[in-house]
Design an enzyme around this catalytic site. Structure first.
Site, PDB file in Angstrom:
ATOM      1  N   LYS A   1      -3.059 -87.304 -63.025  1.00 52.68           N
ATOM      2  CA  LYS A   1      -3.216 -88.704 -63.848  1.00 52.68           C
ATOM      3  C   LYS A   1      -1.341 -89.173 -64.555  1.00 52.68           C
ATOM      4  O   LYS A   1      -1.074 -87.939 -64.971  1.00 52.68           O
ATOM      5  CB  LYS A   1      -4.244 -88.788 -64.351  1.00 52.68           C
ATOM      6  CG  LYS A   1      -5.488 -89.294 -63.087  1.00 52.68           C
ATOM      7  CD  LYS A   1      -6.539 -89.088 -63.748  1.00 52.68           C
ATOM      8  CE  LYS A   1      -7.245 -89.784 -62.493  1.00 52.68           C
ATOM      9  NZ  LYS A   1      -8.877 -89.999 -62.650  1.00 52.68           N
TER      10      LYS A   1
ATOM     11  N   ARG B   1     -13.271 -82.771 -61.328  1.00 49.24           N
ATOM     12  CA  ARG B   1     -12.909 -83.360 -60.026  1.00 49.24           C
ATOM     13  C   ARG B   1     -10.815 -83.199 -59.736  1.00 49.24           C
ATOM     14  O   ARG B   1     -10.152 -83.792 -60.960  1.00 49.24           O
ATOM     15  CB  ARG B   1     -12.748 -85.327 -59.798  1.00 49.24           C
ATOM     16  CG  ARG B   1     -12.732 -85.621 -58.518  1.00 49.24           C
ATOM     17  CD  ARG B   1     -12.346 -87.436 -59.062  1.00 49.24           C
ATOM     18  NE  ARG B   1     -12.177 -88.262 -57.762  1.00 49.24           N
ATOM     19  CZ  ARG B   1     -11.007 -88.184 -57.678  1.00 49.24           C
ATOM     20  NH1 ARG B   1      -9.883 -87.968 -57.951  1.00 49.24           N
ATOM     21  NH2 ARG B   1     -10.115 -88.587 -56.614  1.00 49.24           N
TER      22      ARG B   1
HETATM   23  C1  8Y4 Z   1      -1.936 -89.164 -59.037  1.00 44.65           C
HETATM   24  C2  8Y4 Z   1      -2.995 -88.801 -58.647  1.00 44.65           C
HETATM   25  C3  8Y4 Z   1      -1.965 -90.369 -59.470  1.00 44.65           C
HETATM   26  C4  8Y4 Z   1      -4.322 -89.019 -59.022  1.00 44.65           C
HETATM   27  C5  8Y4 Z   1      -3.261 -90.836 -60.203  1.00 44.65           C
HETATM   28  C6  8Y4 Z   1      -4.340 -90.392 -59.201  1.00 44.65           C
HETATM   29  C7  8Y4 Z   1     -11.644 -90.617 -61.061  1.00 44.65           C
HETATM   30  C8  8Y4 Z   1     -12.605 -90.457 -59.927  1.00 44.65           C
HETATM   31  C9  8Y4 Z   1      -9.990 -91.419 -58.898  1.00 44.65           C
HETATM   32  C10 8Y4 Z   1     -12.433 -89.920 -61.691  1.00 44.65           C
HETATM   33  C11 8Y4 Z   1     -14.234 -89.975 -60.433  1.00 44.65           C
HETATM   34  C12 8Y4 Z   1      -6.427 -90.099 -59.032  1.00 44.65           C
HETATM   35  C13 8Y4 Z   1     -12.410 -91.696 -56.945  1.00 44.65           C
HETATM   36  C14 8Y4 Z   1      -7.712 -91.236 -59.243  1.00 44.65           C
HETATM   37  N1  8Y4 Z   1     -10.491 -90.635 -60.408  1.00 44.65           N
HETATM   38  N2  8Y4 Z   1     -14.234 -90.251 -59.602  1.00 44.65           N
HETATM   39  N3  8Y4 Z   1     -11.392 -91.235 -58.212  1.00 44.65           N
HETATM   40  N4  8Y4 Z   1     -13.196 -89.727 -61.728  1.00 44.65           N
HETATM   41  N5  8Y4 Z   1     -15.400 -89.832 -60.391  1.00 44.65           N
HETATM   42  N6  8Y4 Z   1      -5.219 -90.851 -59.162  1.00 44.65           N
HETATM   43  O1  8Y4 Z   1     -11.387 -89.836 -62.984  1.00 44.65           O
HETATM   44  O2  8Y4 Z   1      -7.203 -89.626 -58.998  1.00 44.65           O
HETATM   45  S1  8Y4 Z   1      -9.543 -91.964 -57.578  1.00 44.65           S
END
Ligand code: 8Y4
Length: 276
Positions: A220, A256
Site C-alpha cells: 500500500k 492479506r
Molecule cells: C498497491 C497494491 C496499492 C494494493 C494499493 C493496493 C484490504 C482488503 C483491499 C484490506 C481487507 C489494496 C480487498 C486494496 N485491502 N480487504 N482489500 N483488508 N480485508 N490496495 O486491507 O490492496 S484492496
C-alpha cells in the site's frame, strides 16, 4: 461446508491470505485468458504457503470506479470455479455486492471479505443466509473519493466505534458472532498518520471489538509515504513485510498479502524466534 471457514478460526499461527486480483489491469485481456492466468496465480500462491485465497473482481484502489454486478460476476466466477475444481483451500470473495457474494459461495467460496462491512442494500441478510465467516472492514467514504481529504478527530476510537456498530448490525441480522472478523482498513480513507495510529492500536482493536483481526497493508501507498524508493507497488515489499510482522506480533489472526512466499518465510522466522 464449514470446514473451510474454520481455517479463519485457527489461532495457532498468523494465517496468510493471498491476493488474487481479477481486474483487467491485473491479468491482461479481461477474457478467458485472464481466468486461466488468475487460477494459475492462485495455485502458485497456495504452493507458496497461502492459507486463504482472496479473489476479487472490483478494484478498490484509491480513485477506482465501480463495476456492475454482471461485470464482477464475469470476472470472478470462472476463477472461483477453476480454483475450487483443483483444491479444497479456503477462498474468500472480495466484494461489496451481496449478489456476488451469494454466487461466489454457491461456486465454492467460504469467506466474505467485505471492504464495505455489509453496508450495501441486502448485504446483512445475504451474509446471514450464507452462514460463513465475514470480514468487516473499515472504509471512510467510497474508493473513488476516499483519499481526497481524510479527517478524524480520533481515528482509533472512530474505527473501533464503526467496527462495533457493524458487528452489532450483523448480530442483529442473525450472523453468528464466531463468524465475524474486524479489519481497520489500512489505506481506505486514511493519511499516513491515520494508518500508523491504527497499526499501533491493533491490540486495542482486537480487545475493544472482541473480534479476531484481519490486517492488510501489502504494497500500500503508506510505504511510499515513508520511503520514497517505494513509488511502484512492486518496490514496497520490504515495508509490507515490516507491517505484516508488526501486525503478527500484535496478535492479528490473518494478514492479506500479495507477496505470499516472502511473507510466509518472514512469519515462520518471526514465530521461531518468538517460540518459548
Ligand atoms: C498497491 C497494491 C496499492 C494494493 C494499493 C493496493 C484490504 C482488503 C483491499 C484490506 C481487507 C489494496 C480487498 C486494496 N485491502 N480487504 N482489500 N483488508 N480485508 N490496495 O486491507 O490492496 S484492496
Amino acid at each position: 461446508m464449514d470446514t473451510y471457514g474454520l481455517s479463519l478460526n485457527d489461532s495457532a499461527r498468523t494465517l496468510v491470505m493471498g491476493v488474487v486480483n481479477v481486474t483487467p489491469d491485473s491479468f491482461s485481456d479481461g477474457g478467458r485468458l485472464t481466468s486461466v492466468a488468475a487460477v494459475a496465480h492462485a495455485l502458485k500462491l497456495l504452493e507458496d504457503g497461502a492459507d486463504i485465497l482472496d479473489i476479487g473482481g472490483e478494484s478498490t484502489r484509491p480513485g477506482a470506479a465501480p463495476v456492475s454486478v454482471e461485470e464482477e460476476l464475469a470476472r470472478v466466477m470462472p476463477v472461483i470455479e477453476g480454483v475450487r475444481q483443483r483444491t479444497d483451500a479456503a477462498i474468500s470473495i472480495d466484494t461489496m455486492k451481496p449478489e456476488v457474494a451469494r454466487a461466489s459461495f454457491a461456486a465454492g467460496a467460504n469467506i466474505w471479505n467485505d471492504v464495505n462491512a455489509l453496508r450495501a442494500d441486502g448485504a446483512l441478510a445475504v451474509a446471514a443466509e450464507l452462514c460463513g465467516p465475514v470480514i468487516l472492514m473499515h472504509m471512510a467514504g467510497e474508493p473513488r473519493t476516499m483519499q481526497e481529504n481524510p479527517y478524524y478527530d480520533d481515528v482509533v476510537a472512530e474505527v473501533i466505534g464503526f467496527l462495533n456498530a457493524r458487528a452489532e448490525a450483523a448480530l442483529a441480522a442473525g450472523i453468528a458472532r464466531a463468524d465475524l472478523f474486524a479489519d481497520p482498513g489500512i489505506g481506505f480513507g486514511k493519511t499516513l498518520a491515520h494508518n500508523l495510529a491504527l497499526m499501533r492500536a491493533l491490540p486495542r482493536i482486537e480487545s475493544e471489538t472482541g473480534l479476531p483481526v484481519v490486517f492488510g497493508a501489502s504494497r500500500k501507498r503508506f510505504v511510499y509515504a515513508i520511503d520514497e524508493a517505494g513509488k511502484e507497488a512492486g518496490d514496497r515489499i520490504g515495508g509490507s513485510l515490516a507491517a505484516a510482522l508488526y501486525a503478527a506480533n500484535a496478535g492479528v489472526r490473518a494478514v492479506r498479502v500479495h507477496d505470499v512466499r516472502e511473507t510466509v518465510q518472514a512469519l515462520r522466522v518471526w514465530a521461531a524466534i518468538k517460540a518459548p
